[in-house]
Structure formats: C-alpha cells, structure tokens
Design a protein around this motif. Structure first.
Motif, short mmCIF file in Angstrom:
data_model
loop_
_atom_site.label_atom_id
_atom_site.label_comp_id
_atom_site.label_asym_id
_atom_site.label_seq_id
_atom_site.Cartn_x
_atom_site.Cartn_y
_atom_site.Cartn_z
N ASN A 167 24.12 62.01 49.57
CA ASN A 167 23.15 62.17 50.65
C ASN A 167 21.89 62.79 50.06
OD1 ASN A 167 25.24 61.43 52.43
ND2 ASN A 167 25.87 63.54 52.63
N TYR A 168 20.77 62.62 50.74
CA TYR A 168 19.55 63.26 50.27
C TYR A 168 19.19 64.42 51.19
CZ TYR A 168 16.99 60.67 53.89
OH TYR A 168 16.56 60.15 55.08
N HIS A 169 18.52 65.40 50.62
CA HIS A 169 18.00 66.54 51.37
C HIS A 169 16.69 66.94 50.71
CE1 HIS A 169 17.93 70.19 53.79
NE2 HIS A 169 17.46 70.77 52.69
N ILE A 170 15.61 66.98 51.47
CA ILE A 170 14.28 67.31 50.95
C ILE A 170 13.70 68.42 51.82
CG2 ILE A 170 12.00 66.41 50.35
CD1 ILE A 170 14.22 64.75 49.06
N THR A 171 13.14 69.42 51.18
CA THR A 171 12.42 70.48 51.87
C THR A 171 10.98 70.46 51.38
OG1 THR A 171 14.41 71.83 52.00
CG2 THR A 171 12.32 72.95 52.38
N ALA A 172 10.04 70.59 52.31
CA ALA A 172 8.63 70.58 51.98
C ALA A 172 7.91 71.75 52.60
CB ALA A 172 7.99 69.27 52.43
N GLU A 173 6.95 72.30 51.86
CA GLU A 173 6.09 73.35 52.39
C GLU A 173 4.91 72.68 53.08
OE1 GLU A 173 3.92 77.48 51.01
OE2 GLU A 173 4.69 76.13 49.48
N LEU A 174 4.55 73.17 54.25
CA LEU A 174 3.46 72.59 55.04
C LEU A 174 2.17 73.37 54.83
CD1 LEU A 174 5.33 72.07 58.43
CD2 LEU A 174 5.06 70.46 56.54
N VAL B 113 6.55 68.92 48.32
CA VAL B 113 8.00 68.94 48.18
C VAL B 113 8.38 70.12 47.30
CG1 VAL B 113 10.01 67.70 47.30
CG2 VAL B 113 8.20 66.45 48.49
N ILE B 114 9.26 70.99 47.83
CA ILE B 114 9.68 72.16 47.07
C ILE B 114 11.16 72.10 46.70
CG2 ILE B 114 7.87 73.67 47.92
CD1 ILE B 114 9.85 74.80 49.97
N GLU B 115 11.90 71.20 47.31
CA GLU B 115 13.31 71.04 46.99
C GLU B 115 13.70 69.60 47.27
OE1 GLU B 115 17.66 72.75 48.41
OE2 GLU B 115 16.01 72.66 49.84
N ALA B 116 14.46 69.02 46.35
CA ALA B 116 14.92 67.64 46.55
C ALA B 116 16.30 67.49 45.92
CB ALA B 116 13.95 66.65 45.92
N ARG B 117 17.24 67.02 46.73
CA ARG B 117 18.58 66.72 46.23
C ARG B 117 18.91 65.30 46.64
NH1 ARG B 117 21.97 71.42 48.78
NH2 ARG B 117 20.47 70.94 50.36
N ASN B 118 19.49 64.57 45.71
CA ASN B 118 19.86 63.19 46.00
C ASN B 118 21.18 62.89 45.31
OD1 ASN B 118 19.80 60.58 46.86
ND2 ASN B 118 18.35 59.87 45.34
N GLU B 119 22.25 63.19 46.00
CA GLU B 119 23.57 62.88 45.48
C GLU B 119 24.08 61.72 46.32
OE1 GLU B 119 24.73 66.86 45.97
OE2 GLU B 119 23.54 67.47 44.27
N ILE C 13 21.36 59.70 54.59
CA ILE C 13 22.20 58.94 53.67
C ILE C 13 21.42 57.75 53.16
CG2 ILE C 13 24.36 57.62 53.46
CD1 ILE C 13 25.38 59.29 55.85
N ASP C 14 21.44 57.55 51.83
CA ASP C 14 20.84 56.37 51.20
C ASP C 14 19.39 56.13 51.60
OD1 ASP C 14 23.21 55.83 49.87
OD2 ASP C 14 23.97 54.59 51.50
N ASP D 19 10.65 55.58 52.86
CA ASP D 19 11.15 56.08 54.15
C ASP D 19 11.20 57.59 54.17
OD1 ASP D 19 11.43 53.45 54.98
OD2 ASP D 19 13.61 53.39 54.66
N ILE D 20 11.60 58.18 53.05
CA ILE D 20 11.66 59.64 52.96
C ILE D 20 10.25 60.22 53.11
CG2 ILE D 20 12.11 61.57 51.38
CD1 ILE D 20 14.47 59.88 50.29
N ARG D 21 9.29 59.63 52.42
CA ARG D 21 7.90 60.11 52.53
C ARG D 21 7.39 59.98 53.96
NH1 ARG D 21 2.90 58.18 52.92
NH2 ARG D 21 1.25 59.50 52.13
N GLN D 22 7.72 58.88 54.61
CA GLN D 22 7.28 58.68 55.99
C GLN D 22 7.90 59.72 56.92
OE1 GLN D 22 8.26 54.85 57.66
NE2 GLN D 22 6.72 55.04 59.24
N GLN D 23 9.17 60.03 56.72
CA GLN D 23 9.83 61.05 57.53
C GLN D 23 9.19 62.42 57.33
OE1 GLN D 23 14.13 61.28 57.23
NE2 GLN D 23 14.23 59.10 56.79
#
Length: 89
Positions: free
Chosen positions: A80-87, A72-78, A47-48, A53-57
């Motif tokens: 709440n935020y949700h980010i998916t990344a390929e490693l 980063v392959i998916e990012a939603r920020n309504e 949340i928020d 901070d998101i990059r650090q996480q």
C-alpha cells in the motif's frame, strides 16, 4: 530505496502532469527561498496508486485546506502507499 523511488516518481508526475491544480508541488529549497508559511500537513493512502493519481489526490487535499503549495515529507510504497505532505500558503 522505495521511498526515494516513490518521491522521484511523484516529482516526475508533477512535471509531466498537464492538469491545472491550484496546489502545486514544491521542494524544500523553493519553500525556503520563497518564504512560504507552513500551515500543517495532510496524508493520503491507498492500494496500487500511480504517481499521477497520487499527485492529484495530494493537490486536491491541499487545495481543500486552502494551501497553494505542498511538499512531500514522507512516502512509503510497499503493498500500500502512504504519503504525507506539508502544506504552504
């Protein structure tokens, strides 16, 4: 539109961040040109979150999985935020 803004903010945060993290943010072009090998994905949510901070996480989760880079392959920020990344290794 929010997805593009979120991705842009995360990319900008990567450039502005002065902390030394083992896992670094890369683009699709960098991953392809350097023949990086995909090793799965990680996701974070909250949340928020602020971009740094998101990059650090993301970097921390990638490092815990043994990755040297992530994309980063998916990012939603309504609300709440949700980010998916390929490693990559």
């Amino acid at each position: 539109m929010k997805n593009k803004l979120t991705l842009s903010m995360i990319s900008l945060a990567a450039v502005l961040s002065f902390g030394a993290n083992a896992a670094s943010l890369v683009t699709q072009e960098q991953a392809d040109s350097q023949n990086m090998q995909s090793m799965g994905t990680v996701s974070i949510s909250g949340i928020d979150g602020v971009p740094t901070d998101i990059r650090q996480q993301l970097s921390q989760k990638a490092e815990e999985q043994g990755a040297s880079s992530y994309r980063v392959i998916e990012a939603r920020n309504e609300d709440n935020y949700h980010i998916t990344a390929e490693l990559y290794k």
